[in-house]
Design a protein around this motif. Structure first.
Motif, PDB file in Angstrom:
ATOM      1  N   PHE A  28     -20.399  -2.500 -23.508  1.00 42.81           N
ATOM      2  CA  PHE A  28     -21.051  -3.976 -22.972  1.00 42.81           C
ATOM      3  C   PHE A  28     -21.466  -4.845 -24.417  1.00 42.81           C
ATOM      4  O   PHE A  28     -21.652  -5.975 -24.296  1.00 42.81           O
ATOM      5  CB  PHE A  28     -21.754  -3.831 -22.287  1.00 42.81           C
ATOM      6  CG  PHE A  28     -22.361  -5.480 -21.172  1.00 42.81           C
ATOM      7  CD1 PHE A  28     -21.341  -5.936 -20.777  1.00 42.81           C
ATOM      8  CD2 PHE A  28     -22.912  -6.098 -21.573  1.00 42.81           C
ATOM      9  CE1 PHE A  28     -21.419  -7.276 -20.081  1.00 42.81           C
ATOM     10  CE2 PHE A  28     -22.900  -7.514 -21.938  1.00 42.81           C
ATOM     11  CZ  PHE A  28     -22.803  -8.226 -20.370  1.00 42.81           C
ATOM     12  N   PHE A  45     -24.880  -7.832 -15.934  1.00 45.33           N
ATOM     13  CA  PHE A  45     -24.506  -6.742 -16.108  1.00 45.33           C
ATOM     14  C   PHE A  45     -26.099  -6.091 -16.227  1.00 45.33           C
ATOM     15  O   PHE A  45     -25.765  -4.663 -15.348  1.00 45.33           O
ATOM     16  CB  PHE A  45     -24.193  -6.805 -17.297  1.00 45.33           C
ATOM     17  CG  PHE A  45     -23.350  -6.034 -18.035  1.00 45.33           C
ATOM     18  CD1 PHE A  45     -22.395  -5.062 -17.333  1.00 45.33           C
ATOM     19  CD2 PHE A  45     -24.128  -4.834 -19.026  1.00 45.33           C
ATOM     20  CE1 PHE A  45     -22.172  -3.669 -17.985  1.00 45.33           C
ATOM     21  CE2 PHE A  45     -23.916  -2.998 -18.979  1.00 45.33           C
ATOM     22  CZ  PHE A  45     -22.474  -3.020 -19.017  1.00 45.33           C
ATOM     23  N   ILE A  86     -22.872  -5.970 -11.650  1.00 38.14           N
ATOM     24  CA  ILE A  86     -22.080  -5.148 -12.568  1.00 38.14           C
ATOM     25  C   ILE A  86     -20.721  -6.334 -12.515  1.00 38.14           C
ATOM     26  O   ILE A  86     -20.326  -6.670 -13.380  1.00 38.14           O
ATOM     27  CB  ILE A  86     -22.274  -4.186 -12.904  1.00 38.14           C
ATOM     28  CG1 ILE A  86     -23.595  -3.120 -12.458  1.00 38.14           C
ATOM     29  CG2 ILE A  86     -20.999  -4.083 -13.663  1.00 38.14           C
ATOM     30  CD1 ILE A  86     -23.495  -1.968 -13.274  1.00 38.14           C
ATOM     31  N   SER A  89     -20.822  -9.937 -13.271  1.00 34.91           N
ATOM     32  CA  SER A  89     -20.806 -10.158 -14.263  1.00 34.91           C
ATOM     33  C   SER A  89     -19.960 -10.222 -15.255  1.00 34.91           C
ATOM     34  O   SER A  89     -19.274 -10.530 -16.292  1.00 34.91           O
ATOM     35  CB  SER A  89     -21.341  -9.254 -15.078  1.00 34.91           C
ATOM     36  OG  SER A  89     -20.928  -8.495 -14.973  1.00 34.91           O
ATOM     37  N   PRO A  91     -17.749  -7.996 -15.845  1.00 27.00           N
ATOM     38  CA  PRO A  91     -17.250  -8.179 -17.814  1.00 27.00           C
ATOM     39  C   PRO A  91     -16.681  -7.143 -18.195  1.00 27.00           C
ATOM     40  O   PRO A  91     -16.103  -6.343 -19.509  1.00 27.00           O
ATOM     41  CB  PRO A  91     -19.001  -6.774 -17.694  1.00 27.00           C
ATOM     42  CG  PRO A  91     -18.050  -6.173 -16.145  1.00 27.00           C
ATOM     43  CD  PRO A  91     -17.775  -7.383 -15.085  1.00 27.00           C
TER      44      PRO A  91
END
Length: 294
Positions: A28, A45, A86, A89, A91
């Motif tokens: 990340f 995150f 998470i 976010s 990601p």
């Protein structure tokens, strides 16, 4: 500082937890430099990842193993809060960008395009199966005989915790996907129904644990309780409330976020594809969770 280091020292060290958390953090951090990731998404995150680490690999694990309500607090983080933050976010783009391009071309893409991978994601992202797994795992690990064995066998205990993390990530990734369908697995309206369907079973189980007049989980009395000033029944009642109220509220928040995505996509006229013939059919080109969110 010494007190902080004391609490960060794992009760039962696990190289698997350290490797997985470090890998996610490195990917990340690398990818966020190339993908467009806003500050709120980055915070979401990192808070989610740190929450998972704290719930899995610190001295708090001693209390998670010796008090039922602390165990429920741990699973609230592992199954709800951490994966929720998470997934919130989004990601996927950052994690994908964090993998070296050559590795993506040679290993990641071919692996996600195999028949086994496509079938696997078609199954776990099926809305009925997703809800069944999300709620079913809570019920399964709280069955008295199963729970008794899981709290005695460290291997089964770790399987239990990791199953909650993985299932939580898959479920919230499906529900909180901000994109229209396709490329998202589910249309925005169906995401709302999926997360709402998970609420009643959690309320029922939490209420059952709270109102049961006898001790359901004697393992904590047998192995010794961390907090001797809390009676077994009060410990059980608090644990039931944690499943009943915060667990259900997380699902309500998830439904509201899914509703927000639906309204946003509708306002931007990005729901047209969902009304085209065949748009409701499952996407056959399954991708890993890390590559399905942007």
């Amino acid at each position: 500082m010494s007190t902080l280091l004391y609490w960060l020292d794992p009760w039962e060290p696990s190289p698997t937890v350290v490797i997985c958390v470090l890998l996610a953090a490195v990917l990340f951090a690398r990818g966020a430099r190339h993908a467009r990731v806003s500050v709120p998404r980055r915070l979401s995150f990192w808070i989610g990842l740190v929450a998972l680490y704290v719930a899995l690999h610190t001295r708090l694990d001693y209390f998670f193993e010796h008090e039922f309500f602390m165990h429920r607090l741990q699973h609230l983080v592992l199954h709800h809060l951490g994966p929720f933050l998470i997934a919130l976010s989004y990601p996927g783009a950052a994690l994908r960008a964090g993998i070296p391009f050559a590795w993506r071309q040679r290993w990641v893409r071919p692996a996600t395009q195999t028949k086994v991978a496509r079938v696997f994601f078609d199954i776990v992202f099926n809305p009925v199966i997703a809800v069944t797994l999300f709620v079913g795992l809570i019920y399964f690990w709280l069955l008295s005989p199963i729970h008794f064995k899981a709290m005695l066998d460290y291997r089964l205990y770790r399987v239990m915790n990791w199953s909650m993390v993985i299932d939580g990530l898959l479920f919230w990734w499906l529900v909180l996907d901000p994109r229209p369908a396709p490329p998202a697995r589910l249309a925005p309206g169906r995401r709302i129904l999926v997360v709402i369907a998970a609420i009643p079973p959690q309320i029922i189980l939490g209420a059952y644990i709270f109102f049961t007049p006898h001790e359901l989980y004697p393992i904590y009395s047998i192995c010794g309780r961390a907090f001797t000033w809390i009676t077994p029944m009060r410990d059980q009642q608090v644990g039931g409330l944690l499943l009943w109220i915060p667990g259900s509220m997380m699902s309500v928040i998830g439904a509201l976020i899914a509703l927000r995505h639906w309204l946003r996509l509708s306002a931007r006229s990005r729901l047209r594809k969902e009304r085209e013939p065949g748009a409701g059919a499952p996407v056959t080109d399954a991708k890993t969770p890390a590559s399905t969110a942007s």
